[in-house]
Design a protein around this motif. Sequence first.
Motif, PDB file in Angstrom:
ATOM      1  N   GLU A  64       0.817  -1.217   0.000  1.00 17.62           N
ATOM      2  CA  GLU A  64       0.000   0.000   0.000  1.00 17.62           C
ATOM      3  C   GLU A  64       0.854   1.272   0.000  1.00 17.62           C
ATOM      4  OE1 GLU A  64      -3.499   0.211   2.653  1.00 17.62           O
ATOM      5  OE2 GLU A  64      -3.216  -1.931   2.926  1.00 17.62           O
ATOM      6  N   ALA A  65       2.095   1.153   0.415  1.00 16.30           N
ATOM      7  CA  ALA A  65       2.984   2.323   0.413  1.00 16.30           C
ATOM      8  C   ALA A  65       3.458   2.671  -0.995  1.00 16.30           C
ATOM      9  CB  ALA A  65       4.184   2.071   1.329  1.00 16.30           C
ATOM     10  N   ALA A  66       3.144   1.820  -1.977  1.00 15.02           N
ATOM     11  CA  ALA A  66       3.557   2.065  -3.364  1.00 15.02           C
ATOM     12  C   ALA A  66       2.358   2.536  -4.177  1.00 15.02           C
ATOM     13  CB  ALA A  66       4.125   0.782  -3.974  1.00 15.02           C
ATOM     14  N   GLY A  67       2.561   3.509  -5.045  1.00 19.70           N
ATOM     15  CA  GLY A  67       1.466   4.046  -5.852  1.00 19.70           C
ATOM     16  C   GLY A  67       1.678   3.819  -7.331  1.00 19.70           C
ATOM     17  N   GLY A  68       0.565   3.551  -8.024  1.00 17.26           N
ATOM     18  CA  GLY A  68       0.655   3.425  -9.475  1.00 17.26           C
ATOM     19  C   GLY A  68      -0.173   2.283 -10.018  1.00 17.26           C
ATOM     20  N   ILE A  69      -0.346   1.249  -9.187  1.00 16.96           N
ATOM     21  CA  ILE A  69      -1.041   0.047  -9.669  1.00 16.96           C
ATOM     22  C   ILE A  69      -2.414  -0.094  -9.012  1.00 16.96           C
ATOM     23  CG2 ILE A  69      -0.917  -2.471  -9.795  1.00 16.96           C
ATOM     24  CD1 ILE A  69       2.183  -2.158  -9.731  1.00 16.96           C
ATOM     25  N   LEU A  70      -2.488   0.147  -7.708  1.00 12.94           N
ATOM     26  CA  LEU A  70      -3.790   0.065  -7.034  1.00 12.94           C
ATOM     27  C   LEU A  70      -4.614   1.276  -7.458  1.00 12.94           C
ATOM     28  CD1 LEU A  70      -2.684  -1.039  -3.442  1.00 12.94           C
ATOM     29  CD2 LEU A  70      -3.711  -2.464  -5.226  1.00 12.94           C
ATOM     30  N   GLY A  71      -5.800   1.031  -8.002  1.00 16.31           N
ATOM     31  CA  GLY A  71      -6.572   2.116  -8.586  1.00 16.31           C
ATOM     32  C   GLY A  71      -7.857   2.420  -7.847  1.00 16.31           C
ATOM     33  N   GLU A  72      -8.757   3.092  -8.546  1.00 20.39           N
ATOM     34  CA  GLU A  72     -10.038   3.425  -7.932  1.00 20.39           C
ATOM     35  C   GLU A  72     -10.868   2.163  -7.716  1.00 20.39           C
ATOM     36  OE1 GLU A  72     -12.576   6.060 -10.141  1.00 20.39           O
ATOM     37  OE2 GLU A  72     -13.853   6.397  -8.402  1.00 20.39           O
ATOM     38  N   ARG A  73     -10.782   1.230  -8.660  1.00 22.76           N
ATOM     39  CA  ARG A  73     -11.535  -0.020  -8.551  1.00 22.76           C
ATOM     40  C   ARG A  73     -10.624  -1.130  -8.077  1.00 22.76           C
ATOM     41  NH1 ARG A  73     -14.990   2.474  -8.109  1.00 22.76           N
ATOM     42  NH2 ARG A  73     -16.288   3.475  -9.657  1.00 22.76           N
ATOM     43  N   TYR A  74     -10.992  -1.688  -6.963  1.00 19.15           N
ATOM     44  CA  TYR A  74     -10.272  -2.833  -6.422  1.00 19.15           C
ATOM     45  C   TYR A  74     -10.548  -4.018  -7.344  1.00 19.15           C
ATOM     46  CZ  TYR A  74      -8.901  -6.093  -2.775  1.00 19.15           C
ATOM     47  OH  TYR A  74      -8.284  -7.058  -2.052  1.00 19.15           O
ATOM     48  N   VAL A  75      -9.522  -4.624  -7.867  1.00 20.93           N
ATOM     49  CA  VAL A  75      -9.737  -5.690  -8.853  1.00 20.93           C
ATOM     50  C   VAL A  75      -9.613  -7.066  -8.187  1.00 20.93           C
ATOM     51  CG1 VAL A  75      -9.058  -6.607 -11.090  1.00 20.93           C
ATOM     52  CG2 VAL A  75      -8.749  -4.176 -10.601  1.00 20.93           C
ATOM     53  N   GLY A  76     -10.629  -7.820  -8.302  1.00 24.20           N
ATOM     54  CA  GLY A  76     -10.577  -9.149  -7.686  1.00 24.20           C
ATOM     55  C   GLY A  76     -11.685  -9.283  -6.702  1.00 24.20           C
ATOM     56  N   GLY A  77     -11.488 -10.015  -5.803  1.00 28.32           N
ATOM     57  CA  GLY A  77     -10.653 -10.842  -5.050  1.00 28.32           C
ATOM     58  C   GLY A  77      -9.137 -10.801  -5.176  1.00 28.32           C
ATOM     59  N   GLY A  78      -8.507 -10.157  -4.174  1.00 25.61           N
ATOM     60  CA  GLY A  78      -7.099 -10.396  -4.006  1.00 25.61           C
ATOM     61  C   GLY A  78      -6.171  -9.384  -4.635  1.00 25.61           C
ATOM     62  N   ASN A  79      -6.679  -8.209  -4.986  1.00 27.00           N
ATOM     63  CA  ASN A  79      -5.842  -7.188  -5.614  1.00 27.00           C
ATOM     64  C   ASN A  79      -4.679  -6.769  -4.714  1.00 27.00           C
ATOM     65  OD1 ASN A  79      -6.814  -4.179  -7.486  1.00 27.00           O
ATOM     66  ND2 ASN A  79      -4.824  -5.074  -7.157  1.00 27.00           N
ATOM     67  N   SER A  80      -5.006  -6.504  -3.458  1.00 30.13           N
ATOM     68  CA  SER A  80      -4.048  -5.800  -2.617  1.00 30.13           C
ATOM     69  C   SER A  80      -2.960  -6.712  -2.041  1.00 30.13           C
ATOM     70  CB  SER A  80      -4.827  -5.116  -1.494  1.00 30.13           C
ATOM     71  OG  SER A  80      -4.077  -4.103  -0.961  1.00 30.13           O
ATOM     72  N   VAL A  81      -3.338  -7.915  -1.651  1.00 30.38           N
ATOM     73  CA  VAL A  81      -2.326  -8.844  -1.138  1.00 30.38           C
ATOM     74  C   VAL A  81      -1.380  -9.247  -2.273  1.00 30.38           C
ATOM     75  CG1 VAL A  81      -1.958 -11.168  -0.229  1.00 30.38           C
ATOM     76  CG2 VAL A  81      -3.677  -9.692   0.816  1.00 30.38           C
ATOM     77  N   ALA A  82      -1.948  -9.527  -3.448  1.00 33.61           N
ATOM     78  CA  ALA A  82      -1.086  -9.895  -4.587  1.00 33.61           C
ATOM     79  C   ALA A  82      -0.129  -8.748  -4.906  1.00 33.61           C
ATOM     80  CB  ALA A  82      -1.944 -10.216  -5.810  1.00 33.61           C
ATOM     81  N   HIS A  83      -0.663  -7.537  -4.882  1.00 33.33           N
ATOM     82  CA  HIS A  83       0.147  -6.350  -5.164  1.00 33.33           C
ATOM     83  C   HIS A  83       1.287  -6.227  -4.153  1.00 33.33           C
ATOM     84  CE1 HIS A  83       0.728  -1.918  -4.540  1.00 33.33           C
ATOM     85  NE2 HIS A  83       0.804  -1.934  -5.840  1.00 33.33           N
ATOM     86  N   ALA A  84       0.972  -6.444  -2.873  1.00 29.37           N
ATOM     87  CA  ALA A  84       2.007  -6.337  -1.832  1.00 29.37           C
ATOM     88  C   ALA A  84       3.113  -7.367  -2.077  1.00 29.37           C
ATOM     89  CB  ALA A  84       1.377  -6.528  -0.447  1.00 29.37           C
ATOM     90  N   LEU A  85       2.706  -8.601  -2.360  1.00 27.65           N
ATOM     91  CA  LEU A  85       3.711  -9.664  -2.466  1.00 27.65           C
ATOM     92  C   LEU A  85       4.497  -9.582  -3.776  1.00 27.65           C
ATOM     93  CD1 LEU A  85       1.776 -12.675  -0.892  1.00 27.65           C
ATOM     94  CD2 LEU A  85       3.235 -10.986   0.208  1.00 27.65           C
ATOM     95  N   VAL A  86       3.804  -9.270  -4.867  1.00 27.28           N
ATOM     96  CA  VAL A  86       4.518  -9.148  -6.148  1.00 27.28           C
ATOM     97  C   VAL A  86       5.559  -8.027  -6.051  1.00 27.28           C
ATOM     98  CG1 VAL A  86       4.276  -8.312  -8.528  1.00 27.28           C
ATOM     99  CG2 VAL A  86       2.762 -10.110  -7.682  1.00 27.28           C
ATOM    100  N   LEU A  87       5.122  -6.878  -5.556  1.00 30.62           N
ATOM    101  CA  LEU A  87       6.059  -5.744  -5.499  1.00 30.62           C
ATOM    102  C   LEU A  87       7.162  -5.979  -4.477  1.00 30.62           C
ATOM    103  CD1 LEU A  87       3.909  -2.523  -5.887  1.00 30.62           C
ATOM    104  CD2 LEU A  87       5.484  -3.535  -7.505  1.00 30.62           C
ATOM    105  N   GLY A  88       6.807  -6.588  -3.350  1.00 29.39           N
ATOM    106  CA  GLY A  88       7.822  -6.871  -2.339  1.00 29.39           C
ATOM    107  C   GLY A  88       8.893  -7.787  -2.909  1.00 29.39           C
TER     108      GLY A  88
END
Length: 477
Positions: free
Chosen positions: A435-459
């Motif tokens: 969540e500290a990274a900006g650019g991919i998480l948008g206005e519409r949460y995509v999924g099931g599982g947008n944010s956890v996947a985003h955290a782990l992929v980027l990490g």
Amino acid sequence: MDYDYHLVVIGAGGAGLAAAVSAAQQGLRVLVLESEAEIGGSTQRSAGMLTAAATSVQRALGVEDSPARMFQHYMDLNQWRVLPGPTRMFCEQSSTLIDWLVELGVEIPAQLSRNAHMPGLTRAGVEDVWRGHVPKDQGYGLIQALDRARRRLKVDLALGSRATDLLRDGPAVRGVVVDDAEVTAPSVVVACGGLAQNPELVREYFPDARIAGDSLFVVAAPGSRGDHVALAERHGLSLFGRGWGLLLVTAEFQRFHHWQSGFPPPARIHVDSDGRRCMDEDAPYAVSPGILKQHGGFVWAVFDETARTGLPPGYADWAADRVLEEVGKGIVRRADTLPELAARIGVPPANLVRSIERFNALLGNGHDADFLRHESLAAKQVDPRLPPVETGPFYAVRMLPAELVCTHTGLRIDSLARVLDTGGRVVPGLYAAGEAAGGILGERYVGGGNSVAHALVLGRLAGQQAAQRVHEAGSAA
Ligand SMILES: Cc1cc2nc3c(=O)[nH]c(=O)nc-3n(C[C@H](O)[C@H](O)[C@H](O)COP(=O)(O)OP(=O)(O)OC[C@H]3O[C@@H](n4cnc5c(N)ncnc54)[C@H](O)[C@@H]3O)c2cc1C
């Protein structure tokens, strides 16, 4: 120059632990700082659901998918207002994330799952294909597996250690300030989560959270104080994603995530301030807050006595007695007839009566020609033939976007998870994830599982990039 570590990671949630483990797998000496007394952050509280395309789990179940397809869906849902380069990277890297996690001991069985609590592959509503991967033991299971890997790889962890600033050497970073001490490293990953627990920052960066007024409640972890925003201000870093985050729609009296709160009765109708039915009552959580916004911020959920008394026991909010308590407080409105109820909630009685007659006719037959709710119900394995709303007394409660889950304003990154300054320049050695990274998480949460996947992929990517940087520089701690 001698450094204390090759990499310092700020935050021991999903993004931070993924960064630490992936960097340590490449031989880096890593320190993870965690401001709280325990690791895990919001990731540990989550269902752990991950959106990912073209994975081994999908293949084993015969689900055809590709990063290109995920990208198209993701961009369309967000109306192309997120950053295409980083988002393409996210979709591509999601494919191998699942196998990486499985190697670390996360269990995601190749079986179809009907909800976020059953391990396997699921579909949470808006996805064009089954893409939601639910790990065994959910977010807790993810954090435990990552932490076991952290220990195995001898990554240092400092609990109760809040990073307050970055150390710079010209444009590049050279470490972080922790309380009054300094820890030096040629690379830093900012993975301190979102800003949901900071009311001032929420007001500024996610004003939609104000729609719910006093009903707003935050389920994100206490460490979600938005410390990355102060870093951005102090160091001229660019932020992206202002105004975006995830609010879940709840009844005005709800105070907990649905695991504790329970669920409203299926036999209910959502009407707008004109008394007209205005949505699929089971619309996916990715889109329902947007639908409410369209209708002035809230809708009324209307149900009858049969629905109230049929609520299953064991939940904190959606329980038969609790509904009566809320009637006593005036939060849930009650009336013996529908026209009387309409008067109590200030909508035209004829509209409410007509809406309910049509709702009963459509859902009684299990086919909702107006809002296609039979499809949402079937996806949840609920019989789409609903009992009618017809037995008084009748009840109405406001449904609001009141549960604040996560926020999307983060440090703007490029497609290698590198942080950019306000001039669009890469800050050498500085990465952001989650969540500290900006650019991919948008206005519409995509999924099931947008944010956890985003955290782990980027990490994971940030850890790999930090390793590459250290290896290229040939620097040793
Ligand atoms: C109840 C709930 C259910 C959810 N379910 C899902 C789901 O199923 N799927 C999904 O995709 N998303 C879900 N989410 C959202 C998702 O869990 C989070 O967006 C995501 O896990 C964030 O990961 P992160 O690593 O960025 O942050 P976190 O996991 O919150 O980790 C950040 C860590 O940094 C620490 N920290 C903060 N500031 C500092 C500092 N200055 N110095 C040191 N440490 C610091 C914090 O204490 C925290 O431990 C859910 C969220 C909640 C609350």
